[in-house]
Design a protein around this motif. Structure first.
Motif, PDB file in Angstrom:
ATOM      1  N   ALA A 119       0.881  -1.173   0.000  1.00 32.34           N
ATOM      2  CA  ALA A 119       0.000   0.000   0.000  1.00 32.34           C
ATOM      3  C   ALA A 119       0.914   1.217   0.000  1.00 32.34           C
ATOM      4  CB  ALA A 119      -0.921   0.006   1.203  1.00 32.34           C
ATOM      5  N   ILE A 120       1.269   1.658  -1.201  1.00 29.63           N
ATOM      6  CA  ILE A 120       2.258   2.722  -1.389  1.00 29.63           C
ATOM      7  C   ILE A 120       1.549   3.997  -1.833  1.00 29.63           C
ATOM      8  CG2 ILE A 120       4.214   3.471  -2.790  1.00 29.63           C
ATOM      9  CD1 ILE A 120       4.987   1.323  -0.825  1.00 29.63           C
ATOM     10  N   LEU A 121       1.926   5.109  -1.219  1.00 31.87           N
ATOM     11  CA  LEU A 121       1.398   6.419  -1.603  1.00 31.87           C
ATOM     12  C   LEU A 121       2.465   7.174  -2.382  1.00 31.87           C
ATOM     13  CD1 LEU A 121      -0.437   7.456   1.664  1.00 31.87           C
ATOM     14  CD2 LEU A 121      -1.510   6.974  -0.545  1.00 31.87           C
ATOM     15  N   MET A 122       2.058   7.715  -3.547  1.00 29.64           N
ATOM     16  CA  MET A 122       2.960   8.518  -4.369  1.00 29.64           C
ATOM     17  C   MET A 122       2.240   9.789  -4.787  1.00 29.64           C
ATOM     18  SD  MET A 122       4.938   5.662  -6.661  1.00 29.64           S
ATOM     19  CE  MET A 122       6.171   6.865  -7.191  1.00 29.64           C
TER      20      MET A 122
ATOM     21  N   THR B  42       4.797  12.818  -8.995  1.00 31.24           N
ATOM     22  CA  THR B  42       5.675  13.967  -8.766  1.00 31.24           C
ATOM     23  C   THR B  42       6.637  13.720  -7.612  1.00 31.24           C
ATOM     24  OG1 THR B  42       4.036  14.973  -7.286  1.00 31.24           O
ATOM     25  CG2 THR B  42       3.933  15.577  -9.629  1.00 31.24           C
ATOM     26  N   GLY B  43       6.623  12.539  -7.049  1.00 28.66           N
ATOM     27  CA  GLY B  43       7.503  12.224  -5.926  1.00 28.66           C
ATOM     28  C   GLY B  43       7.685  10.726  -5.809  1.00 28.66           C
ATOM     29  N   ARG B  44       8.380  10.323  -4.769  1.00 27.66           N
ATOM     30  CA  ARG B  44       8.761   8.928  -4.601  1.00 27.66           C
ATOM     31  C   ARG B  44       7.898   8.227  -3.561  1.00 27.66           C
ATOM     32  NH1 ARG B  44      14.629   8.628  -3.151  1.00 27.66           N
ATOM     33  NH2 ARG B  44      14.365  10.673  -2.188  1.00 27.66           N
ATOM     34  N   PRO B  45       8.041   6.878  -3.443  1.00 25.35           N
ATOM     35  CA  PRO B  45       7.103   6.099  -2.642  1.00 25.35           C
ATOM     36  C   PRO B  45       7.303   6.203  -1.144  1.00 25.35           C
ATOM     37  CG  PRO B  45       8.756   4.668  -3.629  1.00 25.35           C
ATOM     38  CD  PRO B  45       8.960   6.030  -4.217  1.00 25.35           C
TER      39      PRO B  45
ATOM     40  N   ALA C 283       2.626   8.447   8.829  1.00 19.24           N
ATOM     41  CA  ALA C 283       3.670   9.257   8.188  1.00 19.24           C
ATOM     42  C   ALA C 283       3.190  10.695   8.069  1.00 19.24           C
ATOM     43  CB  ALA C 283       4.007   8.700   6.810  1.00 19.24           C
ATOM     44  N   ASP C 284       4.113  11.620   8.240  1.00 16.91           N
ATOM     45  CA  ASP C 284       3.800  13.041   8.064  1.00 16.91           C
ATOM     46  C   ASP C 284       3.993  13.388   6.591  1.00 16.91           C
ATOM     47  OD1 ASP C 284       3.214  13.579  10.772  1.00 16.91           O
ATOM     48  OD2 ASP C 284       5.357  13.723  11.230  1.00 16.91           O
ATOM     49  N   LEU C 285       2.917  13.328   5.837  1.00 17.18           N
ATOM     50  CA  LEU C 285       2.950  13.584   4.399  1.00 17.18           C
ATOM     51  C   LEU C 285       2.556  15.017   4.089  1.00 17.18           C
ATOM     52  CD1 LEU C 285       1.121  10.326   3.267  1.00 17.18           C
ATOM     53  CD2 LEU C 285       3.566  10.794   3.044  1.00 17.18           C
ATOM     54  N   SER C 286       3.139  15.561   3.045  1.00 12.30           N
ATOM     55  CA  SER C 286       2.732  16.895   2.603  1.00 12.30           C
ATOM     56  C   SER C 286       1.306  16.839   2.071  1.00 12.30           C
ATOM     57  CB  SER C 286       3.671  17.394   1.502  1.00 12.30           C
ATOM     58  OG  SER C 286       4.992  17.510   1.981  1.00 12.30           O
ATOM     59  N   PRO C 287       0.481  17.798   2.387  1.00  5.78           N
ATOM     60  CA  PRO C 287      -0.887  17.800   1.858  1.00  5.78           C
ATOM     61  C   PRO C 287      -0.890  17.812   0.337  1.00  5.78           C
ATOM     62  CG  PRO C 287      -0.667  19.387   3.646  1.00  5.78           C
ATOM     63  CD  PRO C 287       0.721  18.926   3.310  1.00  5.78           C
ATOM     64  N   GLY C 288      -1.901  17.157  -0.233  1.00  2.92           N
ATOM     65  CA  GLY C 288      -2.008  17.123  -1.689  1.00  2.92           C
ATOM     66  C   GLY C 288      -2.706  15.887  -2.178  1.00  2.92           C
ATOM     67  N   THR C 289      -2.606  15.645  -3.478  1.00  2.00           N
ATOM     68  CA  THR C 289      -3.235  14.496  -4.120  1.00  2.00           C
ATOM     69  C   THR C 289      -2.210  13.372  -4.270  1.00  2.00           C
ATOM     70  OG1 THR C 289      -4.652  16.014  -5.358  1.00  2.00           O
ATOM     71  CG2 THR C 289      -4.547  13.729  -6.130  1.00  2.00           C
TER      72      THR C 289
ATOM     73  N   ALA D 125      -2.092  -2.460 -12.999  1.00  2.00           N
ATOM     74  CA  ALA D 125      -2.612  -2.475 -14.370  1.00  2.00           C
ATOM     75  C   ALA D 125      -3.961  -3.169 -14.439  1.00  2.00           C
ATOM     76  CB  ALA D 125      -1.621  -3.173 -15.298  1.00  2.00           C
ATOM     77  N   GLN D 126      -4.265  -3.995 -13.463  1.00  2.00           N
ATOM     78  CA  GLN D 126      -5.555  -4.688 -13.406  1.00  2.00           C
ATOM     79  C   GLN D 126      -6.581  -3.926 -12.560  1.00  2.00           C
ATOM     80  OE1 GLN D 126      -4.131  -9.328 -13.897  1.00  2.00           O
ATOM     81  NE2 GLN D 126      -4.284  -8.515 -11.835  1.00  2.00           N
ATOM     82  N   GLY D 127      -6.207  -2.753 -12.093  1.00  2.00           N
ATOM     83  CA  GLY D 127      -7.175  -1.916 -11.389  1.00  2.00           C
ATOM     84  C   GLY D 127      -6.879  -1.647  -9.933  1.00  2.00           C
ATOM     85  N   MET D 128      -5.742  -2.145  -9.423  1.00  2.00           N
ATOM     86  CA  MET D 128      -5.442  -1.941  -7.998  1.00  2.00           C
ATOM     87  C   MET D 128      -4.696  -0.617  -7.810  1.00  2.00           C
ATOM     88  SD  MET D 128      -3.800  -4.623  -5.275  1.00  2.00           S
ATOM     89  CE  MET D 128      -4.109  -4.413  -3.518  1.00  2.00           C
ATOM     90  N   HIS D 129      -5.445   0.481  -7.910  1.00  2.00           N
ATOM     91  CA  HIS D 129      -4.902   1.812  -7.678  1.00  2.00           C
ATOM     92  C   HIS D 129      -6.084   2.742  -7.368  1.00  2.00           C
ATOM     93  CE1 HIS D 129      -5.838   1.551 -12.015  1.00  2.00           C
ATOM     94  NE2 HIS D 129      -6.283   2.790 -11.846  1.00  2.00           N
ATOM     95  N   GLU D 130      -5.835   3.740  -6.549  1.00  2.00           N
ATOM     96  CA  GLU D 130      -6.856   4.717  -6.207  1.00  2.00           C
ATOM     97  C   GLU D 130      -6.225   6.089  -6.081  1.00  2.00           C
ATOM     98  OE1 GLU D 130     -10.020   4.241  -6.129  1.00  2.00           O
ATOM     99  OE2 GLU D 130     -10.059   2.045  -6.208  1.00  2.00           O
TER     100      GLU D 130
END
Length: 292
Positions: free
Chosen positions: A207-210, A239-242, A258-264, A282-287
């Motif tokens: 479960a990676i946020l980018m 626009t950034g790393r995982p 984690a202290d993440l910068s606000p944004g999308t 590629a099969q749809g596992m992204h949000e």
């Protein structure tokens, strides 16, 4: 970014960690393990009591770290686990890599871990029962001397068991009716607040946020992953790393903060589906979600 970013990560760095501390206090929310991942390796406690355990992971290395915790099954040696990890990460023979990944899924339980950046340490909490575990930075897979860089953690029975922290939100990995994996996630999460990740799919997953550009759509992220999976090209949306949770086995859960910068942000996994060989994303596992 490489066709399999986790493979690129696995080949990217050497690392070290220093100042690793484990302690537990009656009445505390969880056992605490502090790990600092540097350029030459890392240290970790040799043993600790059972219960909910919070790994507070940071790295001054410019490339960060991709630190995970796993437990081998009965009769499975660390040497075998390492050999199968290296086969699974070697994309020169995709069929052999998939076979090794399926074998690895039978051999170990992955308890998650954290992808961290120098600017973004991550804490994650998982439940550890008595037994032997191994800490490994997945970026080291495929490099010489991996076995010497793995740290063994022996978890001993404890008279009291600390509980995991409460979570402000939950991300669930689940199996869709067509057999593929998906994320169920809130539209918005709060930076610095704990998020529980629960794996109800059929294989270990991330479960990676980018971060992505404002206005990026789920369809645009999907188009990128589909093109990448098929050997084509599409606009790179990130626009950034995982930052986030590294592979975790089905039936497991972890709480990540984690202290993440606000944004999308795009919520993704870079792992392949071990049934089809295609990327889960590629099969749809992204949000798409917003961090406030």
């Amino acid at each position: 970014m490489r066709t399999r970013v986790i493979t690129a990560l696995a080949l990217a760095l050497t690392f070290t960690a220093s100042a690793s501390v484990a302690h537990a206090d009656p009445g505390a929310a969880a056992n605490i393990v502090d790990v600092v991942v540097e350029t030459s390796g890392f240290t970790a406690p040799a043993s600790m009591p059972a219960g909910a355990t919070t790994f507070r992971i940071q790295s001054p290395d410019p490339e960060g770290a991709y630190l995970g915790v796993l437990r081998a099954g009965p009769g499975v040696s660390l040497q075998q686990v390492i050999a199968d990890l290296e086969r699974a990460y070697d994309r020169a023979d995709p069929e052999d890599a998939l076979a090794a990944a399926r074998k690895l899924a039978r051999e170990v339980v992955m308890h998650g871990g954290a992808a961290v950046l120098p600017s973004t340490p991550v804490s994650y909490t998982t439940e550890l029962t008595a037994g032997t575990y191994h800490l490994i930075d997945f970026k080291e897979v495929g490099r010489p001397g991996l076995a010497e860089k793995v740290r063994t953690l022996r978890v001993r029975p404890a008279p009291w068991r600390p509980s995991p922290p409460a979570a402000a939100a939950q991300i669930t990995q689940y199996r869709a009716p067509d057999g593929t994996s998906r994320f169920e996630a809130p539209a918005t999460i709060r930076s610095g607040r704990p998020v529980r990740v629960l794996n109800r799919s059929r294989q270990f997953n991330e479960a990676i946020l980018m971060p992505v550009r404002p206005g990026t759509t789920r369809e645009q992220v999907g188009a990128y992953f589909t093109a990448m999976d098929e050997g084509g090209q599409a606009p790179y949306p990130f626009t950034g790393r995982p930052v986030g949770l590294v592979p975790m086995s089905p039936g497991q859960s972890a709480v990540v903060r984690a202290d993440l910068s606000p944004g999308t942000y795009a919520l993704v996994t870079w792992l392949p589906d071990y049934r089809t060989g295609r990327g889960h994303a590629a099969q749809g596992m992204h949000e798409i979600l917003t961090v406030e």
